[in-house]
Motif scaffolding. Structure first.
Motif, short mmCIF file in Angstrom:
data_model
loop_
_atom_site.label_atom_id
_atom_site.label_comp_id
_atom_site.label_asym_id
_atom_site.label_seq_id
_atom_site.Cartn_x
_atom_site.Cartn_y
_atom_site.Cartn_z
N ILE A 1 0.84 -1.21 0.00
CA ILE A 1 0.00 0.00 0.00
C ILE A 1 0.87 1.25 0.00
CG2 ILE A 1 -1.56 1.39 1.42
CD1 ILE A 1 -3.06 -1.10 2.13
N ASN B 1 0.35 3.48 -3.49
CA ASN B 1 -0.80 4.29 -3.11
C ASN B 1 -0.75 5.69 -3.73
OD1 ASN B 1 -3.26 4.56 -1.72
ND2 ASN B 1 -2.26 5.66 -0.04
N THR C 1 -3.61 0.41 -5.13
CA THR C 1 -4.41 0.27 -3.92
C THR C 1 -5.90 0.32 -4.26
OG1 THR C 1 -2.68 1.38 -2.68
CG2 THR C 1 -4.82 1.18 -1.62
N LEU D 1 -5.33 -5.22 2.34
CA LEU D 1 -5.35 -4.76 0.95
C LEU D 1 -6.74 -4.66 0.31
CD1 LEU D 1 -2.32 -6.87 -0.36
CD2 LEU D 1 -2.35 -4.41 0.01
#
Length: 564
Positions: A419, A423, A430, A511
């Motif tokens: 992540i 991200n 993500t 996740l």
């Protein structure tokens, strides 16, 4: 002048041809593997490490690490992780070692059934075991109520002691499987010599047999410790405030108050550090002594008289039955009649109807993501195994080291690292199903690689060399010849990867988002909302899938079962 340039041009052409000749199919495979590892193992880990040094103002600082060692709230979680993992490992050895000795040295009845029960308890996810023990010995569990009706006070399964018991019953099969393999191949000449000198059975076991199998026993113990140290679901369900590092990292990362990703990264780095230290510590202690044997005289299974045979069989089936109890509990609970979350007398299919009506997407997600992951793992695992075995070099040795890093990483840590890495632009994964598949492949592919390398070591090079000498390109030779020969041996690792993937919770919980929820995440959610019937139905689906997978693996491998 022209005469001087021609030799130089010729030399350049020769160098180019040699360079192109080196860049064959396997060179391209190696480059792709390195790119994959750089993108999904190295980059996330570097991002995680960098993030652990981030301060509140965005600058680099040691504040997070100082806070960990200063505040009891943080370092107590590390101590708790060592306590439950250490005690679970000791208890698993006390269960698994005698069971392995009985199963390999004596002709007990129904040995195959007992081994299948043990394996089933290993490949069922720990959080399902925890959930089952809640149904049995929770504050209002079936066994708890029965004993209390007799006027006997009994503690519930909640707390650190419950975590230790569930871990031990879940992971002792590691000890059983590893030690069984060692005891079957041990050279008995030393045992026979000591027996002829009048040494008692206990002293023989303590001074000869155990030291000889110590490397294997320590490897099994390491597996138990690492699995307990990394597990998230069991402490979360049973802990009731007893914090361990995976839970603390998860809570720091995903919090209703906004979370603290920097502190979560710090806790994750600390988990990786101690996992690595424990791994190398085990290898160091094993390397200090020589444990080699000739293996010329393997043990003969001892025939027992009827009464001792029955007693030994009962003794062996006690831990096997207790460890399989969670699966049976889940199965029975899934058929109980219920109204909402409340169970009633009688049986029905209400829980299964509710599952297929309310959360069919979770079932579809689980199998579709797992199938996609296992296809990638099998293909990539076979190619990487070929590089490791047939193309040995410093570059392939580095691949072997890097690709095994996720093997010792807790799933929570892997999820957090992915992540943090993906991200933000340029690559945002993500919230997509892609990041789940990547996590599964990265974390589970070591099983497939290990089984692939094992079978490849047994294959003679002459077959593929003959194919190449006849003008068949290396790529075509691999897929038409070597790959087909490897396929039966790859099955055990592939099935093991499949089973652990469909049961994966810790990385998935970090996740996933609503549309990508899987069965394991849904079970976790159902248990926390006290919908035990629905959770039991989903858990039964996973258990049935695991059992069928084990049966298929056993049939395809000629009854040899799975190799860990």
């Amino acid at each position: 002048m022209q005469a001087k340039l021609e030799p130089q041009a010729a030399a350049t052409v020769i160098r180019q041809r040699l360079l192109l000749r080196k860049w064959d199919f396997w060179t391209f495979v190696m480059v792709i593997v390195y790119l994959f590892m750089a993108a999904f193992i190295v980059y996330p880990l570097v991002s995680l490490l960098f993030n652990s040094f981030m301060g509140k103002d965005g600058g680099l600082t040691l504040e997070n690490y100082l806070s960990f060692f200063k505040l009891k709230y943080y370092h107590q979680a590390l101590l708790n992780s060592f306590i439950v993992s250490g005690l679970a490992t000791v208890l698993a050895i006390l269960i698994g070692l005698p069971l392995a000795y009985i199963a390999t040295r004596y002709d007990i009845k129904f040995k195959g059934l007992m081994q299948m029960m043990v394996i089933m308890s290993l490949f069922s996810p720990p959080f399902i075991g925890a959930y089952s023990w809640i149904l049995l010995m929770g504050n209002n569990g079936f066994i708890t109520r029965f004993i209390r009706d007799l006027g006997i006070s009994v503690p519930s399964i909640y707390g650190w002691h419950g975590i230790v018991i569930v871990f031990a019953l879940q992971f002792y099969p590691h000890i059983f499987l590893y030690v069984s393999g060692a005891l079957k191949t041990i050279d008995t000449s030393l045992e026979e010599a000591s027996e002829s000198l009048g040494m008692t059975a206990w002293n023989r076991l303590r001074t000869i047999t155990l030291p000889l199998i110590f490397p294997t026993l320590s490897a099994g113990a390491l597996m138990v410790f690492m699995a307990s140290f990394a597990d998230f679901g069991t402490p979360m369900l049973l802990g009731q405030g007893y914090k361990v590092l995976p839970i603390l990292a998860y809570e720091q990362f995903i919090s209703e108050m906004g979370g603290n990703p920097a502190m979560a990264s710090t806790l994750s780095v600390i988990m990786i550090f101690f996992s690595t230290v424990i791994l190398f510590g085990q290898r160091y202690f094993v390397s200090r002594k020589n444990y080699s044997m000739s293996g010329m005289r393997t043990p003969v299974v001892k025939k027992l008289k009827p009464l001792p045979k029955v007693l030994m069989t009962i003794l062996a089936f006690i831990p096997a039955c207790i460890s399989i109890l969670p699966q049976l509990t889940v199965l029975i609970t899934s058929f109980l009649a219920k109204s909402g979350p409340v169970f009633h007398r009688g049986f029905s299919l209400d829980s299964y109807k509710e599952v297929f009506f309310r959360v069919p997407k979770a079932i579809l997600n689980t199998y579709s993501y797992s199938v996609l992951s296992i296809i990638m793992m099998v293909v990539a695992g076979m190619l990487i195994a070929y590089l490791l075995v047939r193309r040995k070099s410093k570059f392939t040795a580095l691949i072997d080291s890097i690709i095994m890093i996720p093997y010792i990483m807790p799933g929570t840590v892997l999820g957090i690292s992915l992540i943090i890495a993906f991200n933000k632009p340029p690559i945002v994964l993500t919230g997509t199903w892609i990041i789940l598949v990547i996590a599964y492949v990265v974390r589970k592919i070591p099983y497939t690689i290990r089984s692939s390398t094992a079978i490849l070591h047994q294959l003679d090079r002459s077959v593929e060399e003959a194919s190449i000498s006849l003008g068949v390109p290396p790529m075509k030779t691999f897929f038409k010849t070597t790959g087909r020969l490897m396929a039966p041996g790859v099955i055990s690792g592939a099935i093991l990867s499949w089973i652990t993937t469909i049961n994966e919770l810790s990385s998935t919980l970090v996740l996933y988002y609503g549309a990508t929820a899987t069965i394991s995440v849904t079970i976790y959610s159902e248990v926390f909302t006290s919908n035990y019937g629905t959770g039991a139905a989903l858990a039964s689906i996973l258990t049935l899938t695991t059992l069928l997978s084990l049966i298929i693996a056993s049939r395809l491998s000629g009854g040899k079962g799975l190799s860990l």
